[in-house]
Motif scaffolding. Structure first.
Motif, PDB file in Angstrom:
ATOM      1  N   GLU A 118      37.927  46.375  49.440  1.00 31.41           N
ATOM      2  CA  GLU A 118      38.457  45.520  50.212  1.00 31.41           C
ATOM      3  C   GLU A 118      39.830  44.961  49.633  1.00 31.41           C
ATOM      4  O   GLU A 118      40.610  44.346  50.295  1.00 31.41           O
ATOM      5  N   LEU A 119      39.984  45.429  48.458  1.00 31.73           N
ATOM      6  CA  LEU A 119      41.433  44.961  47.771  1.00 31.73           C
ATOM      7  C   LEU A 119      42.313  46.012  48.201  1.00 31.73           C
ATOM      8  O   LEU A 119      42.296  47.235  48.228  1.00 31.73           O
ATOM      9  N   ARG A 143      20.370  47.845  39.455  1.00 34.40           N
ATOM     10  CA  ARG A 143      21.648  48.755  39.267  1.00 34.40           C
ATOM     11  C   ARG A 143      22.410  49.153  40.490  1.00 34.40           C
ATOM     12  O   ARG A 143      23.325  49.056  40.776  1.00 34.40           O
ATOM     13  N   GLN A 144      21.517  49.755  41.445  1.00 32.49           N
ATOM     14  CA  GLN A 144      21.918  50.279  42.757  1.00 32.49           C
ATOM     15  C   GLN A 144      22.727  49.121  43.676  1.00 32.49           C
ATOM     16  O   GLN A 144      23.763  49.349  44.103  1.00 32.49           O
ATOM     17  N   GLU A 145      21.999  47.914  43.624  1.00 30.68           N
ATOM     18  CA  GLU A 145      22.792  46.804  44.415  1.00 30.68           C
ATOM     19  C   GLU A 145      24.128  46.226  43.650  1.00 30.68           C
ATOM     20  O   GLU A 145      24.901  46.051  44.247  1.00 30.68           O
ATOM     21  N   LEU A 146      23.893  46.173  42.376  1.00 35.33           N
ATOM     22  CA  LEU A 146      25.176  45.827  41.749  1.00 35.33           C
ATOM     23  C   LEU A 146      26.251  46.914  41.947  1.00 35.33           C
ATOM     24  O   LEU A 146      27.425  46.440  42.184  1.00 35.33           O
ATOM     25  N   ALA A 147      26.087  48.107  41.803  1.00 33.83           N
ATOM     26  CA  ALA A 147      26.889  49.253  41.825  1.00 33.83           C
ATOM     27  C   ALA A 147      27.669  49.363  43.431  1.00 33.83           C
ATOM     28  O   ALA A 147      28.830  49.193  43.608  1.00 33.83           O
ATOM     29  N   HIS A 148      26.482  49.024  44.470  1.00 31.01           N
ATOM     30  CA  HIS A 148      27.148  48.795  45.808  1.00 31.01           C
ATOM     31  C   HIS A 148      28.083  47.723  46.037  1.00 31.01           C
ATOM     32  O   HIS A 148      29.164  47.843  46.573  1.00 31.01           O
ATOM     33  N   PHE A 149      27.782  46.609  45.426  1.00 34.51           N
ATOM     34  CA  PHE A 149      28.301  45.465  45.459  1.00 34.51           C
ATOM     35  C   PHE A 149      29.933  45.586  45.023  1.00 34.51           C
ATOM     36  O   PHE A 149      30.938  45.032  45.594  1.00 34.51           O
ATOM     37  N   LEU A 150      29.992  46.244  43.530  1.00 39.40           N
ATOM     38  CA  LEU A 150      31.265  46.517  43.159  1.00 39.40           C
ATOM     39  C   LEU A 150      32.172  47.240  44.006  1.00 39.40           C
ATOM     40  O   LEU A 150      33.253  47.263  44.210  1.00 39.40           O
ATOM     41  N   ARG A 151      31.548  48.485  44.574  1.00 41.65           N
ATOM     42  CA  ARG A 151      32.232  49.446  45.204  1.00 41.65           C
ATOM     43  C   ARG A 151      32.644  48.853  46.586  1.00 41.65           C
ATOM     44  O   ARG A 151      34.042  49.153  46.793  1.00 41.65           O
ATOM     45  N   ALA A 152      31.981  47.995  46.931  1.00 43.88           N
ATOM     46  CA  ALA A 152      32.316  47.243  48.490  1.00 43.88           C
ATOM     47  C   ALA A 152      33.565  46.307  48.149  1.00 43.88           C
ATOM     48  O   ALA A 152      34.230  46.505  48.891  1.00 43.88           O
ATOM     49  N   ARG A 153      33.563  45.513  47.181  1.00 42.88           N
ATOM     50  CA  ARG A 153      34.457  44.546  46.843  1.00 42.88           C
ATOM     51  C   ARG A 153      35.792  45.297  46.346  1.00 42.88           C
ATOM     52  O   ARG A 153      36.848  44.986  46.746  1.00 42.88           O
ATOM     53  N   ARG A 154      35.754  46.527  45.730  1.00 44.56           N
ATOM     54  CA  ARG A 154      36.917  47.135  45.302  1.00 44.56           C
ATOM     55  C   ARG A 154      37.576  47.680  46.460  1.00 44.56           C
ATOM     56  O   ARG A 154      38.835  47.795  46.579  1.00 44.56           O
ATOM     57  N   LEU A 211      35.189  40.777  35.807  1.00 53.38           N
ATOM     58  CA  LEU A 211      35.170  41.591  36.951  1.00 53.38           C
ATOM     59  C   LEU A 211      35.320  40.559  38.324  1.00 53.38           C
ATOM     60  O   LEU A 211      36.063  40.989  39.009  1.00 53.38           O
ATOM     61  N   ALA A 212      34.887  39.324  38.277  1.00 53.71           N
ATOM     62  CA  ALA A 212      34.872  38.440  39.449  1.00 53.71           C
ATOM     63  C   ALA A 212      36.378  38.067  39.397  1.00 53.71           C
ATOM     64  O   ALA A 212      37.029  37.945  40.508  1.00 53.71           O
ATOM     65  N   ARG A 213      37.260  37.856  38.370  1.00 51.88           N
ATOM     66  CA  ARG A 213      38.530  37.691  38.584  1.00 51.88           C
ATOM     67  C   ARG A 213      39.411  39.061  38.847  1.00 51.88           C
ATOM     68  O   ARG A 213      40.261  38.708  39.808  1.00 51.88           O
ATOM     69  N   ALA A 214      38.995  40.094  38.263  1.00 51.56           N
ATOM     70  CA  ALA A 214      39.760  41.532  39.004  1.00 51.56           C
ATOM     71  C   ALA A 214      39.557  41.561  40.321  1.00 51.56           C
ATOM     72  O   ALA A 214      40.432  41.988  41.014  1.00 51.56           O
ATOM     73  N   LEU A 215      38.213  41.387  40.919  1.00 47.72           N
ATOM     74  CA  LEU A 215      37.728  41.517  42.267  1.00 47.72           C
ATOM     75  C   LEU A 215      38.278  40.411  43.081  1.00 47.72           C
ATOM     76  O   LEU A 215      37.804  40.541  44.191  1.00 47.72           O
ATOM     77  N   ARG A 216      38.659  39.406  42.708  1.00 44.26           N
ATOM     78  CA  ARG A 216      39.020  38.170  43.409  1.00 44.26           C
ATOM     79  C   ARG A 216      37.978  37.584  44.216  1.00 44.26           C
ATOM     80  O   ARG A 216      38.041  37.428  45.386  1.00 44.26           O
ATOM     81  N   LEU A 217      36.838  37.491  43.693  1.00 43.62           N
ATOM     82  CA  LEU A 217      35.675  37.042  44.214  1.00 43.62           C
ATOM     83  C   LEU A 217      35.595  35.553  44.457  1.00 43.62           C
ATOM     84  O   LEU A 217      36.196  34.778  43.680  1.00 43.62           O
ATOM     85  N   THR A 218      35.026  35.251  45.550  1.00 49.16           N
ATOM     86  CA  THR A 218      35.167  33.635  45.906  1.00 49.16           C
ATOM     87  C   THR A 218      33.897  33.143  44.910  1.00 49.16           C
ATOM     88  O   THR A 218      33.141  34.030  44.247  1.00 49.16           O
ATOM     89  N   THR A 235      41.476  56.830  49.835  1.00 48.06           N
ATOM     90  CA  THR A 235      40.791  55.859  50.345  1.00 48.06           C
ATOM     91  C   THR A 235      41.246  54.435  50.370  1.00 48.06           C
ATOM     92  O   THR A 235      42.132  54.294  49.632  1.00 48.06           O
ATOM     93  N   PRO A 236      40.875  53.815  51.056  1.00 52.34           N
ATOM     94  CA  PRO A 236      41.387  52.341  51.006  1.00 52.34           C
ATOM     95  C   PRO A 236      40.710  51.362  49.851  1.00 52.34           C
ATOM     96  O   PRO A 236      39.985  51.754  49.026  1.00 52.34           O
ATOM     97  N   GLY A 237      41.537  50.428  49.370  1.00 52.28           N
ATOM     98  CA  GLY A 237      41.057  49.621  48.206  1.00 52.28           C
ATOM     99  C   GLY A 237      41.689  50.241  46.980  1.00 52.28           C
ATOM    100  O   GLY A 237      42.849  51.148  47.020  1.00 52.28           O
TER     101      GLY A 237
END
Length: 271
Positions: free
Chosen positions: A16-17, A3-14, A71-78, A33-35
């Motif tokens: 960047e947008l 869960r912690q890694e997933l949470a960090h990944f979501l915060r980091a990608r958010r 979420l992948a579409r919302a965060l524009r993930l590759t 804050t940016p994003g």
């Protein structure tokens, strides 16, 4: 689920947008804050702000494939980032519609910059989507022929193919990749037709298929019996194009070896 890694990944990608170009209605106010804000990601993903907040705080339940896809579409993930998101959530990634059969221009240009290296790009079904002149000279007995599907050539001997010491090993590698493709692209009619053809025409293919082989791309060596250049001991290395589920196979020879001179000779004759 980490869960912690997933949470960090979501915060980091958010972070960047930016809201520009996302189609969001301007919410106004000064951004500290940016994003994007959490509520903006939730809006884009069509979920409640509370649910998304709990995911970012590592308090949420395991998200479903539908939630992850949103979420992948919302965060524009590759494509690679999308696969990583599903892995973090411990959920199988939904299959695609069909294998990608186009080659990216920068990959095609790379092949032409390797005059003394045979280079082939294959899609998930082992269709050759690009190759350079030296690879064509190494793989095709007929100068006017171009390799089309390497699995079909391997198991059904379509076209004259030079003898290779790595043929048996490649058979298992090919079946392992085709099994992955069948799982990933169950709606791909072209892939389904290829598999039906291989099952019907090759007892060897059927036997290997039943063993469910598992192979990862890596370094191999093989000896290719070429009618002009003779026996060539070649290194085979694979580069991945993960966003398109493609592989770039590079065929090289050890510096100073007889095989290296043979490759230079083939390249000098223009393949």
């Amino acid at each position: 689920m980490p869960r912690q890694e997933l949470a960090h990944f979501l915060r980091a990608r958010r972070a960047e947008l930016r809201p520009d170009g996302t189609g969001l209605t301007a919410t106004g106010g000064v951004r500290r804050t940016p994003g994007l804000r959490r509520e903006e990601v939730a809006e884009l993903a069509h979920m409640s702000v509370d649910y998304y907040t709990r995911l970012e705080q590592a308090r949420g339940p395991r998200p479903s494939a539908r939630i992850l896809d949103a979420l992948a579409r919302a965060l524009r993930l590759t494509r690679a980032e999308r696969s990583h998101l599903f892995r973090l959530a411990g959920t199988g990634e939904p299959p695609g519609t069909s294998a990608v059969r186009r080659v990216r221009p920068h990959v095609a240009r790379m092949l032409e910059r390797l005059p003394e290296t045979g280079a082939v790009v294959t899609d998930a079904a082992y269709d050759v989507v690009a190759c350079n002149p030296l690879a064509r000279a190494l793989l095709c007995a007929d100068p006017g022929e171009g390799p089309t599907n390497l699995a079909r050539r391997r198991f059904l001997a379509r076209g004259r193919v030079y003898e290779s010491s790595g043929s048996e090993e490649f058979g298992h590698i090919a079946v392992a990749r085709l099994r992955r493709a069948a799982d990933r692209y169950p709606q791909d009619a072209r892939l389904a037709a290829l598999l039906a053809e291989l099952h019907a025409g090759s007892e060897e293919f059927r036997q290997i298929w039943e063993t469910r082989p598992v192979h990862a791309p890596g370094h191999r060596t093989k000896t290719l019996e070429h009618p002009q250049a003779g026996a060539l001991r070649l290194n085979c290395d694979v580069l991945l194009v993960p966003e398109d589920d493609q592989e770039v196979v590079l065929l090289t020879a050890d510096p100073g070896s007889r095989a290296a001179r043979g490759l230079r000779g083939l390249a000098g004759r223009g393949g």
